[in-house]
Write a protein that holds these residues in place. Structure first.
Motif, PDB file in Angstrom:
ATOM      1  N   ASN A  21       0.827  -1.203   0.000  1.00  0.00           N
ATOM      2  CA  ASN A  21       0.000   0.000   0.000  1.00  0.00           C
ATOM      3  C   ASN A  21       0.866   1.259   0.000  1.00  0.00           C
ATOM      4  O   ASN A  21       0.616   2.195  -0.768  1.00  0.00           O
ATOM      5  CB  ASN A  21      -0.946  -0.007   1.205  1.00  0.00           C
ATOM      6  N   ALA A  22       1.891   1.276   0.837  1.00  0.00           N
ATOM      7  CA  ALA A  22       2.789   2.434   0.887  1.00  0.00           C
ATOM      8  C   ALA A  22       3.522   2.608  -0.439  1.00  0.00           C
ATOM      9  O   ALA A  22       3.667   3.728  -0.935  1.00  0.00           O
ATOM     10  CB  ALA A  22       3.791   2.272   2.028  1.00  0.00           C
ATOM     11  N   PHE A  25       1.128   3.932  -3.066  1.00  0.00           N
ATOM     12  CA  PHE A  25       0.868   5.343  -2.798  1.00  0.00           C
ATOM     13  C   PHE A  25       2.013   6.216  -3.300  1.00  0.00           C
ATOM     14  O   PHE A  25       1.802   7.218  -3.975  1.00  0.00           O
ATOM     15  CB  PHE A  25       0.643   5.577  -1.299  1.00  0.00           C
ATOM     16  N   HIS A  26       3.236   5.819  -2.970  1.00  0.00           N
ATOM     17  CA  HIS A  26       4.381   6.641  -3.369  1.00  0.00           C
ATOM     18  C   HIS A  26       4.657   6.596  -4.863  1.00  0.00           C
ATOM     19  O   HIS A  26       5.093   7.590  -5.437  1.00  0.00           O
ATOM     20  CB  HIS A  26       5.631   6.233  -2.576  1.00  0.00           C
ATOM     21  N   THR A  29       0.157   7.902  -6.407  1.00  0.00           N
ATOM     22  CA  THR A  29      -0.582   9.044  -5.868  1.00  0.00           C
ATOM     23  C   THR A  29       0.337  10.192  -5.474  1.00  0.00           C
ATOM     24  O   THR A  29       0.086  11.346  -5.821  1.00  0.00           O
ATOM     25  CB  THR A  29      -1.422   8.605  -4.654  1.00  0.00           C
ATOM     26  N   PHE A  30       1.410   9.909  -4.751  1.00  0.00           N
ATOM     27  CA  PHE A  30       2.268  10.984  -4.233  1.00  0.00           C
ATOM     28  C   PHE A  30       3.066  11.681  -5.327  1.00  0.00           C
ATOM     29  O   PHE A  30       3.491  12.814  -5.148  1.00  0.00           O
ATOM     30  CB  PHE A  30       3.205  10.425  -3.156  1.00  0.00           C
ATOM     31  N   ALA A  44      -7.831   9.427  -3.748  1.00  0.00           N
ATOM     32  CA  ALA A  44      -6.879   8.307  -3.746  1.00  0.00           C
ATOM     33  C   ALA A  44      -5.958   8.366  -2.525  1.00  0.00           C
ATOM     34  O   ALA A  44      -5.615   7.327  -1.946  1.00  0.00           O
ATOM     35  CB  ALA A  44      -6.051   8.318  -5.027  1.00  0.00           C
ATOM     36  N   ALA A  45      -5.564   9.560  -2.126  1.00  0.00           N
ATOM     37  CA  ALA A  45      -4.705   9.701  -0.945  1.00  0.00           C
ATOM     38  C   ALA A  45      -5.477   9.350   0.327  1.00  0.00           C
ATOM     39  O   ALA A  45      -4.929   8.723   1.241  1.00  0.00           O
ATOM     40  CB  ALA A  45      -4.156  11.117  -0.854  1.00  0.00           C
ATOM     41  N   ALA A  48      -5.803   5.542   0.462  1.00  0.00           N
ATOM     42  CA  ALA A  48      -4.526   4.950   0.868  1.00  0.00           C
ATOM     43  C   ALA A  48      -4.306   5.119   2.372  1.00  0.00           C
ATOM     44  O   ALA A  48      -3.816   4.200   3.036  1.00  0.00           O
ATOM     45  CB  ALA A  48      -3.378   5.571   0.086  1.00  0.00           C
ATOM     46  N   ALA A  49      -4.663   6.268   2.907  1.00  0.00           N
ATOM     47  CA  ALA A  49      -4.514   6.507   4.346  1.00  0.00           C
ATOM     48  C   ALA A  49      -5.430   5.594   5.152  1.00  0.00           C
ATOM     49  O   ALA A  49      -5.015   5.020   6.167  1.00  0.00           O
ATOM     50  CB  ALA A  49      -4.813   7.969   4.661  1.00  0.00           C
ATOM     51  N   SER A  52      -4.089   2.100   5.053  1.00  0.00           N
ATOM     52  CA  SER A  52      -2.914   2.023   5.906  1.00  0.00           C
ATOM     53  C   SER A  52      -3.291   1.898   7.377  1.00  0.00           C
ATOM     54  O   SER A  52      -2.758   1.049   8.100  1.00  0.00           O
ATOM     55  CB  SER A  52      -2.039   3.259   5.689  1.00  0.00           C
TER      56      SER A  52
END
Length: 69
Positions: A21-22, A25-26, A29-30, A44-45, A48-49, A52
């Motif tokens: 997941n992290a 995200f990176h 999304t990030f 999306a962020a 993901a949060a 998490s």
């Protein structure tokens, strides 16, 4: 032994999901963080949060349950 404990196996799987997941995200999304609106976080962020938080709380719960199951 831990190798035969199903909760331990679940904990390891959840840790893998948490890292995935992290990473997702990176990688996706990030990368667009500079284009995010000033006061609005993209959905999306937020997803993901939420994933998490749920996954890591489940990892902690599994860690506590190992001794009892």
């Amino acid at each position: 032994a831990l190798s035969t404990n199903g909760v331990f196996g679940l904990k390891l799987l959840l840790i893998l999901i948490g890292f995935a997941n992290a990473g997702i995200f990176h990688w996706f999304t990030f990368r667009t963080v500079s284009r995010w609106p000033q006061n609005k976080t993209p959905g999306a962020a937020k997803v993901a949060a939420l994933i998490s938080m749920v996954v890591w709380l489940a990892v902690i719960s599994c860690g506590r349950l190992i001794a009892y199951i």
